[in-house]
Design a protein around this motif. Structure first.
Motif, PDB file in Angstrom:
ATOM      1  N   GLY A 294      37.248  53.967  36.008  1.00 46.10           N
ATOM      2  CA  GLY A 294      37.337  52.468  35.603  1.00 46.10           C
ATOM      3  C   GLY A 294      36.231  51.605  36.173  1.00 46.10           C
TER       4      GLY A 294
ATOM      5  N   ASP B 120      41.743  45.681  34.698  1.00 49.23           N
ATOM      6  CA  ASP B 120      40.618  45.483  33.692  1.00 49.23           C
ATOM      7  C   ASP B 120      40.234  43.859  33.962  1.00 49.23           C
ATOM      8  N   ARG B 121      40.840  43.050  34.438  1.00 51.40           N
ATOM      9  CA  ARG B 121      40.648  41.649  34.277  1.00 51.40           C
ATOM     10  C   ARG B 121      41.113  40.801  35.777  1.00 51.40           C
TER      11      ARG B 121
ATOM     12  N   GLY C 286      30.395  45.256  35.374  1.00 44.37           N
ATOM     13  CA  GLY C 286      31.498  44.522  34.715  1.00 44.37           C
ATOM     14  C   GLY C 286      30.858  43.377  33.640  1.00 44.37           C
TER      15      GLY C 286
ATOM     16  N   LYS D  80      35.726  40.773  33.922  1.00 43.88           N
ATOM     17  CA  LYS D  80      36.100  41.726  32.986  1.00 43.88           C
ATOM     18  C   LYS D  80      35.714  43.297  33.318  1.00 43.88           C
TER      19      LYS D  80
ATOM     20  N   ARG E  66      37.307  47.641  33.680  1.00 50.33           N
ATOM     21  CA  ARG E  66      37.739  48.560  32.546  1.00 50.33           C
ATOM     22  C   ARG E  66      38.778  49.194  33.330  1.00 50.33           C
ATOM     23  N   GLY E  67      39.990  49.204  32.718  1.00 46.67           N
ATOM     24  CA  GLY E  67      41.276  49.672  33.429  1.00 46.67           C
ATOM     25  C   GLY E  67      41.235  51.387  33.560  1.00 46.67           C
TER      26      GLY E  67
END
Length: 380
Positions: free
Chosen positions: A186, A232-233, A268, A174, A176-177
Motif C-alpha cells: 500500500g 488509502d486516504r 501518493g 490519497k 493506496r489501501g
C-alpha cells in the motif's frame, strides 16, 4: 444563559429587537438572516456613526460556575458575545435618553455569525454589508470591540493593523489501501499526512522572517477505517494567521511545495485548497487620534494600552475596508475567579465590564458623531 449558534440566533434577535423597539428606535430584523439593526435618530440633522456587536455562541460545553451559565447543552458564549451585545444594547438605552440633544444618527448593529457562518451558508459581516447595513443613512465611522481576559476595564488598541488576516486550508492525501500486515502493498496516507503535518509546523519557524509574525495551526485530522488496514486516504484542516500581505501570499505557495514534495515522494496524490477568509482588522490612524482623548476621558483612572498586534481575527475587518473603523479590546477578567482564556469552557468574564463598556461607547459615539457632523458641515 440561552446561547445560539451562528445564523440560528432567532431568540437572541427577538430579545434584542424587542428591547430596541421599546426605545422607539427604527428597528430592522432579519438582516443577514438573524441580524438586528437599531437606528437612533437624533433630534437634529447630522452624520451617522455605528457600533457593532456579535451575537452568536460557540459549540462548547460550559463548565464555569457562574450565575449566567449556559442552560443549552454543548453551547456557550465562550467568546463573550453575550457581553458585547449587552454593552451595545445598554449603550442604546443610555443614549436614547439624550436623543433630543444628539445631532445625527447612531446605528446599533447586532451581527450574527461572528464566528463564521455554517458551511455552505453566507453570513457575518460580509452579508450584513451586502444587505446595506452601512447605508440608508450612510455610516461615516464604525466602532467594534471584544472583551479580553485582561485587567477589568482596561482598553487596548493600536493604530493600523491590530488583528491578523485569517485564512484556512484543507488537505486531502490519497494513498493506496492494503492489509496492515503487508504495508509494502500500500501507500500509507496516514503516514504521509503525519510527515506533512510535522513539516508544516516547521515551515513558519524556518521559512519566514521571524520579525513578521505568522501562525499555522492544524485543528482537525482524520483518516483510515480500521486498525489493521493501511489507510488509502487522510484529510486535515487548519488555519493560517498573518499580519502582512507578503506572508499571506507567500505561505500557501510554501505549503504546497512542502505537501507536494512529501506526498509525491511517497507515491501518493493530494488536493490542497487555501481560502483567504478575513482580512486584518486595521484601526484607522486618523480616527484613532481623534478618539484617543475620548477613551482617556471615559476610563479616567483606568488604562488605555497601546499593544502589539494580536494573532486572533475578527470579520469586523470587512467594515473597516469600507469606512473608517476603530476596534479595541476591553479587559473583563474577574479578579475573584480563576483566569480563563477565550474559547475555554470555563471562560468567566466579569459582568462589571458591561457598565464600563457602555461608558466607553457613549464617549466614543457621541464624540465621533460631533466630529463627523462638523466635518460634513465644513465640506471636508
Amino acid at each position: 444563559m440561552n446561547p445560539q449558534l451562528a445564523n440560528r440566533e432567532t431568540e437572541t434577535a427577538r430579545s434584542l429587537s424587542g428591547n430596541l423597539a421599546k426605545l422607539g428606535l427604527d428597528v430592522q430584523t432579519g438582516v443577514a438572516k438573524t441580524g438586528v439593526v437599531g437606528l437612533l435618530r437624533g433630534a437634529q440633522p447630522g452624520a451617522t456613526v455605528a457600533v457593532r456587536a456579535e451575537i452568536d455562541a460557540v459549540p462548547i460545553q460550559e463548565t464555569a460556575d457562574v450565575p449566567f451559565k449556559s442552560v443549552i447543552p454543548g453551547i456557550m458564549h465562550a467568546t463573550g458575545h453575550d457581553i458585547n451585545a449587552a454593552i451595545v444594547l445598554g449603550t442604546a438605552f443610555v443614549l436614547n435618553e439624550f436623543k433630543d440633544r444628539i445631532k445625527g444618527n447612531i446605528k446599533f448593529i447586532f451581527q450574527p455569525a461572528g464566528e463564521g457562518p455554517p458551511e455552505g451558508e453566507e453570513g457575518g459581516a460580509a452579508l450584513m454589508i451586502k444587505e446595506g447595513v452601512l447605508d440608508n443613512p450612510r455610516v461615516g465611522a464604525i466602532f467594534g470591540f471584544r472583551i479580553w481576559p485582561a485587567a477589568l476595564g482596561d482598553a487596548s488598541l493600536i493604530s493600523g493593523p491590530m488583528l491578523a488576516n485569517s485564512d484556512s486550508f484543507d488537505v486531502t492525501i490519497k494513498g493506496r489501501g492494503a492489509q496492515g500486515s503487508q504495508p509494502q502493498d500500500g501507500i500509507d496516507a496516514i503516514l504521509l499526512a503525519a510527515q506533512v503535518v510535522t513539516a508544516l509546523q516547521a515551515l513558519v519557524g524556518r521559512s519566514l522572517d521571524a520579525t513578521d509574525p505568522a501562525v499555522l495551526s492544524i485543528g482537525k485530522i482524520e483518516g483510515g477505517t480500521k486498525s489493521d488496514l493501511i489507510a488509502d486516504r487522510a484529510h486535515f484542516e487548519g488555519i493560517v494567521r498573518t499580519l502582512s500581505d507578503a506572508n499571506r501570499k507567500r505561505i500557501p505557495r510554501l505549503m504546497e511545495n512542502v505537501i507536494k514534495g512529501i506526498v509525491h515522494g511517497g507515491g501518493g496524490e493530494y488536493t490542497f485548497a487555501f481560502s483567504e477568509d478575513i482580512p486584518s482588522v486595521t484601526n484607522h490612524p486618523e480616527l484613532l487620534d481623534l478618539m484617543l482623548p475620548s477613551l482617556n476621558d471615559a476610563l479616567v483612572d483606568r488604562r488605555v494600552s497601546l499593544i502589539k498586534p494580536q494573532m486572533m481575527a475578527d470579520d469586523f475587518a470587512l467594515y473597516g475596508q469600507r469606512i473608517p473603523a476603530l476596534y479595541f479590546l476591553l479587559g473583563a477578567r474577574n479578579p475573584r475567579l480563576p483566569a480563563a482564556a477565550l474559547y475555554s469552557p470555563s471562560f468567566n468574564p466579569d459582568e462589571r465590564s458591561i457598565g464600563l463598556g457602555m461608558k466607553i461607547l457613549c464617549h466614543l459615539l457621541l464624540d465621533c458623531l460631533e466630529q463627523q457632523t462638523r466635518l460634513e458641515k465644513s465640506g471636508e
